[in-house]
Design a protein around this motif. Structure first.
Motif, PDB file in Angstrom:
ATOM      1  N   ILE A  72      -7.599   9.423  -1.006  1.00 54.07           N
ATOM      2  CA  ILE A  72      -7.175   9.015   0.290  1.00 54.07           C
ATOM      3  C   ILE A  72      -8.629   8.748   0.939  1.00 54.07           C
ATOM      4  CG2 ILE A  72      -6.508   9.880   2.560  1.00 54.07           C
ATOM      5  CD1 ILE A  72      -4.277   9.284   0.509  1.00 54.07           C
ATOM      6  N   PRO A  73      -9.650   9.232   1.005  1.00 52.87           N
ATOM      7  CA  PRO A  73     -10.865   8.878   1.794  1.00 52.87           C
ATOM      8  C   PRO A  73     -11.292   7.341   1.427  1.00 52.87           C
ATOM      9  CG  PRO A  73     -11.087  11.192   1.169  1.00 52.87           C
ATOM     10  CD  PRO A  73     -10.072  10.603   0.212  1.00 52.87           C
ATOM     11  N   VAL A  74     -11.164   7.037  -0.032  1.00 54.02           N
ATOM     12  CA  VAL A  74     -11.497   5.799  -0.588  1.00 54.02           C
ATOM     13  C   VAL A  74     -10.425   4.657  -0.036  1.00 54.02           C
ATOM     14  CG1 VAL A  74     -12.149   4.223  -2.367  1.00 54.02           C
ATOM     15  CG2 VAL A  74     -12.618   6.744  -2.431  1.00 54.02           C
ATOM     16  N   VAL A  95       1.067  -1.290  -0.164  1.00 55.63           N
ATOM     17  CA  VAL A  95      -0.132  -0.261   0.001  1.00 55.63           C
ATOM     18  C   VAL A  95       0.810   1.294  -0.010  1.00 55.63           C
ATOM     19  CG1 VAL A  95      -1.657   1.386   1.449  1.00 55.63           C
ATOM     20  CG2 VAL A  95      -2.120  -1.026   0.717  1.00 55.63           C
ATOM     21  N   PRO A  96       1.897   1.257   1.010  1.00 53.10           N
ATOM     22  CA  PRO A  96       2.706   2.633   0.572  1.00 53.10           C
ATOM     23  C   PRO A  96       3.297   2.950  -0.730  1.00 53.10           C
ATOM     24  CG  PRO A  96       3.380   1.274   2.484  1.00 53.10           C
ATOM     25  CD  PRO A  96       2.524   0.532   1.946  1.00 53.10           C
ATOM     26  N   SER A 114       3.044  10.225   5.711  1.00 52.14           N
ATOM     27  CA  SER A 114       1.618  10.344   6.666  1.00 52.14           C
ATOM     28  C   SER A 114       0.710   9.551   6.102  1.00 52.14           C
ATOM     29  CB  SER A 114       1.790  11.541   7.163  1.00 52.14           C
ATOM     30  OG  SER A 114       1.241  12.506   6.192  1.00 52.14           O
ATOM     31  N   MET A 115       0.533   9.774   4.704  1.00 49.40           N
ATOM     32  CA  MET A 115      -0.730   9.064   4.316  1.00 49.40           C
ATOM     33  C   MET A 115      -1.007   7.721   4.426  1.00 49.40           C
ATOM     34  SD  MET A 115      -2.777  11.833   3.391  1.00 49.40           S
ATOM     35  CE  MET A 115      -1.893  12.449   4.791  1.00 49.40           C
ATOM     36  N   ALA A 116       0.454   7.186   3.890  1.00 51.52           N
ATOM     37  CA  ALA A 116       0.459   5.579   4.038  1.00 51.52           C
ATOM     38  C   ALA A 116       0.227   5.132   5.597  1.00 51.52           C
ATOM     39  CB  ALA A 116       1.824   5.094   3.612  1.00 51.52           C
ATOM     40  N   GLY A 117       0.773   5.907   6.479  1.00 51.43           N
ATOM     41  CA  GLY A 117       0.653   5.841   7.914  1.00 51.43           C
ATOM     42  C   GLY A 117      -0.774   5.935   8.223  1.00 51.43           C
ATOM     43  N   LEU A 118      -1.691   6.864   7.631  1.00 50.96           N
ATOM     44  CA  LEU A 118      -3.023   6.967   8.117  1.00 50.96           C
ATOM     45  C   LEU A 118      -3.885   5.906   7.496  1.00 50.96           C
ATOM     46  CD1 LEU A 118      -5.608   8.897   8.965  1.00 50.96           C
ATOM     47  CD2 LEU A 118      -5.270   9.615   6.638  1.00 50.96           C
ATOM     48  N   VAL A 119      -3.663   5.454   6.202  1.00 49.57           N
ATOM     49  CA  VAL A 119      -4.018   4.189   5.708  1.00 49.57           C
ATOM     50  C   VAL A 119      -3.992   2.945   6.635  1.00 49.57           C
ATOM     51  CG1 VAL A 119      -4.258   2.501   3.817  1.00 49.57           C
ATOM     52  CG2 VAL A 119      -4.201   4.920   3.368  1.00 49.57           C
ATOM     53  N   GLY A 174       0.394   9.457  -6.653  1.00 53.58           N
ATOM     54  CA  GLY A 174       0.711  10.842  -6.369  1.00 53.58           C
ATOM     55  C   GLY A 174       0.642  10.980  -4.902  1.00 53.58           C
ATOM     56  N   HIS A 175       0.450  10.060  -3.965  1.00 55.25           N
ATOM     57  CA  HIS A 175       0.475  10.240  -2.460  1.00 55.25           C
ATOM     58  C   HIS A 175       1.617   9.912  -1.705  1.00 55.25           C
ATOM     59  CE1 HIS A 175      -3.855  11.186  -2.984  1.00 55.25           C
ATOM     60  NE2 HIS A 175      -4.014   9.981  -3.614  1.00 55.25           N
ATOM     61  N   THR A 176       2.601  10.854  -2.168  1.00 51.37           N
ATOM     62  CA  THR A 176       4.028  10.450  -1.621  1.00 51.37           C
ATOM     63  C   THR A 176       4.295  10.815  -0.045  1.00 51.37           C
ATOM     64  OG1 THR A 176       4.860  12.629  -2.366  1.00 51.37           O
ATOM     65  CG2 THR A 176       4.904  10.924  -3.997  1.00 51.37           C
ATOM     66  N   ASP A 177       3.537  11.659   0.452  1.00 48.83           N
ATOM     67  CA  ASP A 177       3.834  11.821   1.781  1.00 48.83           C
ATOM     68  C   ASP A 177       3.598  10.846   2.737  1.00 48.83           C
ATOM     69  OD1 ASP A 177       3.716  12.907   4.505  1.00 48.83           O
ATOM     70  OD2 ASP A 177       2.411  14.567   4.058  1.00 48.83           O
TER      71      ASP A 177
END
Length: 393
Positions: free
Chosen positions: A296-298, A230-231, A243-248, A238-241
């Motif tokens: 990200i919400p999905v 997933v990361p 923290s986004m992977a951490g959130l998921v 396009g979601h390279t931050d």
């Protein structure tokens, strides 16, 4: 029975909570560790092996640890395993060689195998019937919430110093006095207050156990697509931050923890076949949702579904194995389940990466969902208790 007032249950939950630390706790430190040992040949590969090496050793040694628990006693092995866990896990703080740190991680794998197999055999000895089902749900919650806390702390400590997360392993040593006092020394005998257990297990217990071991390994091969892929999937869209992977991934862990709190009541209503079948179906929907819309919400919605499914699936494997096996084989049985769990973790990227390289992430997630849906009826009918056993229960 109020399990949270039983010191034996609390001791077993503490023992279970530390095992989640074996692999992921040092993940936030890997770039910093690699930089510290940049002069070591193949530092990049060796640093990554610090995460996967314990899983491989756990998979190899768990059957032997389980047999040792049956022969020499569960409590003694658990206490020795916790001591070894604290020493080997925290060794990265003072070792000055990357090779030595890697060796300590291999020893950590042996310690985790000893703790997991002894802990699982103890819970089989102490709890039975509905109490065992409720405890398995609490244990899954303890593991997931413990993982959330430890991994969050590790990320903060890694920002201070790459070696500081190793100190978290030493927390296990603080549990020792309570574990020693609260846990009984069992060798497969039933807890008196919960009534006698069958000395022979179910008539076809070995066949059921083999099916459970297969399902357990397959479940982890499929589930570990989440933390291993997933990361990279988010970054590719396009979601390279980070923290986004951490959130998921936090959505996965929290949903699994919450869902497992309801495992006991759900299992009483749906049975040992219906509960994991429902869990696998929910996981399938989650993997399908992950690739519907690249937002990200999905992703979080899909992760919540996958986590909720895992929260219903995972407690079943140990619970069923302990239900069907003879009491004097509980250590060996828990060792076999432990091997399946960590072998599945180790194999998952080996299986998923070629599919992703060939077809892409979206097709890989769809394929994972299809496989999960295919096995739902097999799980439901294969794990149902025979009518003659239900009639005699």
């Amino acid at each position: 029975m109020d399990l949270l007032r039983d010191p034996r249950a609390i001791a077993l939950l503490l023992a279970a909570s530390i095992t989640i630390m074996s692999n992921a706790t040092i993940s936030p430190s890997l770039p910093g560790i690699e930089a510290m040992y940049a002069d070591t040949p193949n530092a990049g590969l060796l640093t990554r092996l610090l995460v996967t090496a314990p899983a491989l050793l756990i998979a190899i040694s768990a059957p032997f640890a389980g047999m040792a628990a049956d022969r020499f006693g569960r409590k003694r092995q658990l206490l020795v395993g916790v001591i070894l866990f604290a020493i080997a896990g925290s060794a990265g703080l003072w070792l000055n060689s990357l090779y030595a740190v890697l060796a300590s991680r291999l020893i950590l794998g042996l310690a985790v195998a000893a703790v997991m197999t002894a802990q699982a055999a103890l819970l089989g000895d102490i709890f039975s019937g509905p109490d065992r089902g409720r405890f398995m749900g609490l244990q899954m919650s303890a593991v997931n919430f413990g993982g959330f806390i430890f991994i969050s702390l590790a990320g903060w400590l890694a920002g201070l110093n790459a070696l500081y997360p190793f100190a978290l392993y030493a927390v296990a040593a603080l549990y020792l006095p309570f574990l020693w006092k609260a846990l009984p020394d069992t060798r497969g005998g039933p807890a008196p207050e919960h009534g006698p257990a069958s000395g022979d297990g179910e008539a076809n217990w070995l066949a059921v156990l083999c099916f459970v071991i297969f399902l357990c390994g397959l479940a982890f091969v499929l589930f570990y697509v989440m933390p291993t892929q997933v990361p990279y999937y988010l970054a590719a869209n396009g979601h390279t931050d980070p923290s986004m992977a951490g959130l998921v991934m936090a959505c996965v862990v929290l949903a699994a923890g919450v869902a497992s709190l309801f495992f006991g009541p759900i299992r009483m209503r749906l049975g040992r076949g219906g509960t994991p079948a429902l869990g696998f179906a929910i996981m399938a929907v989650g993997f399908f949702v992950l690739q519907v819309v690249h937002a990200i919400p999905v992703y979080c919605a899909g992760a919540l579904l996958v986590g909720a499914g895992v929260g219903l699936v995972m407690p079943n494997f140990v619970a069923i194995a302990l239900d069907v096996a003879p009491p004097n084989h509980r250590g060996a049985v828990s060792g076999a389940i432990t091997t399946a769990i960590f072998l599945g973790q180790f194999i998952s990227p080996i299986v998923s990466q070629p599919v992703i390289d060939t077809f892409g992430y979206d097709i890989a997630f769809e394929a994972t969902a299809v496989v999960l849906l295919i096995i739902v009826p097999a799980v439901f009918f294969g794990l149902r208790r025979p009518r003659r056993e239900l009639a005699g229960a």
